[in-house]
Design an enzyme around this catalytic site. Structure first.
Site, PDB file in Angstrom:
ATOM      1  N   GLY A 140       0.872  -0.992  -0.127  1.00  0.00           N
ATOM      2  CA  GLY A 140      -0.009   0.000   0.123  1.00  0.00           C
ATOM      3  C   GLY A 140       0.822   1.242   0.120  1.00  0.00           C
TER       4      GLY A 140
ATOM      5  N   ASN B 171      -6.076  -5.298   6.857  1.00  0.00           N
ATOM      6  CA  ASN B 171      -5.941  -5.777   5.556  1.00  0.00           C
ATOM      7  C   ASN B 171      -7.048  -6.650   5.417  1.00  0.00           C
ATOM      8  OD1 ASN B 171      -3.331  -7.982   4.071  1.00  0.00           O
ATOM      9  ND2 ASN B 171      -4.756  -6.556   3.270  1.00  0.00           N
ATOM     10  N   GLY B 172      -7.860  -6.340   4.308  1.00  0.00           N
ATOM     11  CA  GLY B 172      -8.862  -7.121   3.758  1.00  0.00           C
ATOM     12  C   GLY B 172     -10.034  -6.148   3.774  1.00  0.00           C
TER      13      GLY B 172
ATOM     14  N   TYR C 236       1.092 -12.568  -7.014  1.00  0.00           N
ATOM     15  CA  TYR C 236       1.385 -10.971  -7.424  1.00  0.00           C
ATOM     16  C   TYR C 236       1.603 -10.404  -6.213  1.00  0.00           C
ATOM     17  CZ  TYR C 236       0.812  -6.104  -8.416  1.00  0.00           C
ATOM     18  OH  TYR C 236       0.648  -4.855  -8.444  1.00  0.00           O
TER      19      TYR C 236
END
Ligand code: SF4
Length: 486
Positions: free
Chosen positions: A49, A123-124, A263
Site C-alpha cells: 500500500g 488488511n482485507g 502477485y
C-alpha cells in the site's frame, strides 16, 4: 463478444500500478523503540500500500498517533519518530479498497472511548460492512470515516460490557469477509485473522518482544525470528502476561488468497507456509510444461513476472533477458511533458533495450492481465524497439470475476477477461499469441490440487468462499451517503 474494449491507457497510466495491493499491517509489543521498528516494518511492507502510512504508539499511559498520505519515507521523519515514544505500536500502509484515499481514511484508526484508546489497522474487506454500518448507525453510532474497518471498533465499543476479550470475540463473530488485523489499547497488542485466513499475518519475536506482520519480509528487516502464522479464526492478545491465543469460532475450510503467491506478496516472504519466490518460479516451470514456443528469449516486464519468467526460461532452456530496464528513481510526481512526447509515461519508468529486442522473437511473462490497457501499451513499446514476434504467457488463469475480499478489482467491468475471450484479449493487446496458466497449473504451483487445497480461487472460478449479498465496492459508503442527500 463485444467490441467495445477498454480504451488505451494514457501515458500517465504507466505511473500507476495496474492493480494495487490492499494494505500492510505491523505491530510490536514490549520494545523501547517500538515506533522505529514499526517504521522499518512498514518500510518492508510498502509494496502492499502506497497511499498513506501511520503509526499508533503507547507508553502504557499516553497513546500517540501520526499518519499522513504518502509513502512511509515521505510520512515519517526522524523527529516524528522520536516523538512517538512508547513500548507498544501498531502501523499500517494503505491502498484503499473501501473508502476513498483520504487522510480521514488513513490507518491505524484510533478512537478514545470510556477511559481507553483503541487503535486498529486492517488488511482485507468486510463483505457485510454496509449492513453492519446501517445497524450501528440506527443504534446511534457516529462514524468518522467511510472505511469498513471503523465498524470493528464500534462493535468492540458496543460489546465492552461483556469484558474486552468477549467484546473482541463478539465483534469478530459479527464481521464477515477478509480481515487480518492489528489492534492496540494502552497496554495490549492484538492480532486477529478471519476464519478463512484470506490475508496473511505472521507472528515473530525480537529480543523478547512479540511482533505481528503481514509478511515475513518485515520480520527479516528488523531481525525478528518467525514463530508461526496467526491461524485462521485466531485472536492473539499480547500484554504483560505474555501471549494468549483464543480460537473461539468453529473452524471452516481455509481460503488463502492464491493471488498473494502470484502477485501481491514480496518474493522474499514466506506466506501460507511457502516461499513466494520459489512458488512463482514453479509457476514458470508449469507454464513451460503447458506451452512450448519457438522464440529467442524470455523476459519479464520488471518487476512483474520476474520469477515466473526465470522459471519458464530455465524449464524451456531459453535465454532469460532483461529487455526492459526500470528506472528505480522515478518520483510519484513530475512536470507533465508536452503532448508531442508520446509514450513518455512508459519511457520514464521502463525503457526497452533495442540491442536485446531488435529482430528477436520474444516470450513475455506476466503475472496477470487485469484491465489490459497497460499490457497493450507495453507491447507497442516492444514492437517499436524491434521485437518481431511477441508471445505472452500469464502465470495464472484469466481474472473473470471480481474480488470482494480487498483487492482493487471489485467489479466485473474492471476485468477484461470477464467479457472477452482469450483470443479477443490477444487481439486487443496486439500479441502473436497469448496463453494463461491453467487453474490446475496454478494449484500445482501452490503445491495443491483441485480436490485438496486451502485456497480462495474466486476471481478465477466465481466460487466465493464467503457469500456477499451487497455490491461491495471501494466507494460503497460514499455512494450511500450521496444517495441519502440526493
Ligand atoms: S478472489 Fe482472487 S484476489 Fe480475491 S481473495 Fe480470492 S484469490 Fe485473492
Amino acid at each position: 463478444m463485444t467490441d467495445s474494449l477498454t480504451p488505451p491507457a494514457t501515458a500517465f497510466d504507466h505511473f500507476r500500478p495496474t492493480r494495487r495491493e490492499e494494505c500492510g499491517i505491523f505491530g510490536i509489543y514490549n520494545h523501547p523503540d517500538a515506533a522505529k521498528l514499526t517504521y522499518f516494518g512498514l518500510y518492508a511492507l510498502q509494496h502492499r500500500g502506497q497511499e498513506s502510512a501511520g503509526i499508533v504508539v503507547s507508553d502504557g499511559r499516553q497513546v500517540r498517533e501520526y499518519k499522513h498520505m504518502g509513502l512511509v519515507c515521505e510520512v515519517f521523519q526522524e523527529q516524528t519518530l522520536k516523538a512517538l515514544t512508547g513500548h507498544l505500536a501498531i502501523g499500517h500502509v494503505r491502498y484503499s479498497t473501501t473508502g476513498s484515499s483520504l487522510l480521514a481514511n488513513a490507518q491505524p484508526f484510533l478512537v478514545h472511548h470510556g477511559n481507553e484508546y483503541y487503535g486498529i489497522g486492517h488488511n482485507g474487506n468486510l463483505v457485510n460492512a454496509a449492513k453492519l454500518r446501517r445497524e450501528l448507525e440506527a443504534q446511534g453510532a457516529i462514524f468518522q470515516s467511510t472505511m469498513d474497518t471503523e465498524i470493528i471498533v464500534h462493535l468492540v465499543a458496543h460489546n465492552l460490557k461483556k469484558g474486552f476479550e468477549e467484546a473482541l470475540i463478539e465483534s469478530f463473530r459479527r464481521v464477515q469477509g477478509a480481515y487480518s488485523v492489528v489492534m492496540c489499547t494502552r497496554d495490549k497488542l492484538i492480532g486477529a485473522r478471519d476464519p478463512h485466513g484470506f490475508r496473511p499475518l505472521c507472528l515473530g519475536t525480537v529480543n523478547g518482544s512479540y511482533v505481528l506482520a503481514s509478511e515475513t519480509c518485515a520480520l527479516d528487516l528488523i531481525e525478528a525470528e518467525y514463530i508461526r502464522d496467526v491461524e485462521p479464526g485466531e485472536i492473539v492478545i499480547i500484554d504483560e502476561h505474555g501471549l494468549r491465543s483464543l480460537k473461539p469460532y468453529p473452524s471452516v475450510r481455509p481460503a488463502y488468497c492464491i493471488f498473494e503467491f502470484v502477485y501481491f506478496a514480496r518474493p522474499d516472504s514466506n506466506i501460507f507456509g511457502q516461499n513466494v519466490y520459489v512458488c512463482r518460479k514453479r509457476l514458470g516451470h508449469l507454464l513451460a510444461k503447458e506451452r512450448t514456443l519457438d522464440a529467442d528469449l524470455v523476459m519479464p516486464f520488471p518487476d512483474s513476472g520476474n520469477y515466473a519468467a526465470l522459471g519458464y526460461a530455465e524449464a524451456a532452456d531459453l535465454p532469460f533477458e532483461m529487455g526492459v530496464i526500470r528506472n528505480h528513481y522515478v518520483g510519484r510526481t513530475f512536470i507533465q511533458p508536452s503532448q508531442a512526447m508520446r509514450d513518455f509515461g512508459v519511457r520514464v519508468k521502463l525503457n526497452p533495450v533495442r540491442e536485446v529486442l531488435q529482430g528477436r522473437r520474444v516470450i513475455l511473462v506476466e503475472d496477470s492481465i487485469i484491465r489490459g490497457t497497460t499490457s497493450r501499451t507495453r507491447i507497442e513499446t516492444l514492437r517499436k524497439a524491434g521485437a518481431t514476434e511477441i508471445h505472452m504467457l500469464v502465470s495464472c488463469p484469466p481474472h473473470r470475476f471480481p474480488c470482494p475480499y480487498g483487492i482493487d478489482f471489485s467489479t466485473k467491468g474492471e476485468l477484461i477477461a470477464a467479457s472477452h475471450s482469450v483470443e479477443a484479449i490477444r487481439d486487443y493487446i496486439g500479441l502473436d499469441s497469448l496463453h494463461y496458466l491453467s487453474l490446475d497449473g496454478l494449484l500445482e504451483g501452490a503445491q495443491a490440487t483441485r480436490e485438496d487445497h486451502p485456497f480462495c480461487l474466486a476471481c478465477y472460478t466465481g466460487c466465493y468462499p464467503v457469500t456477499f449479498e451487497e455490491q461491495v465496492s471501494k466507494h460503497c459508503f460514499e455512494k450511500e451517503m450521496l444517495a441519502e442527500h440526493a
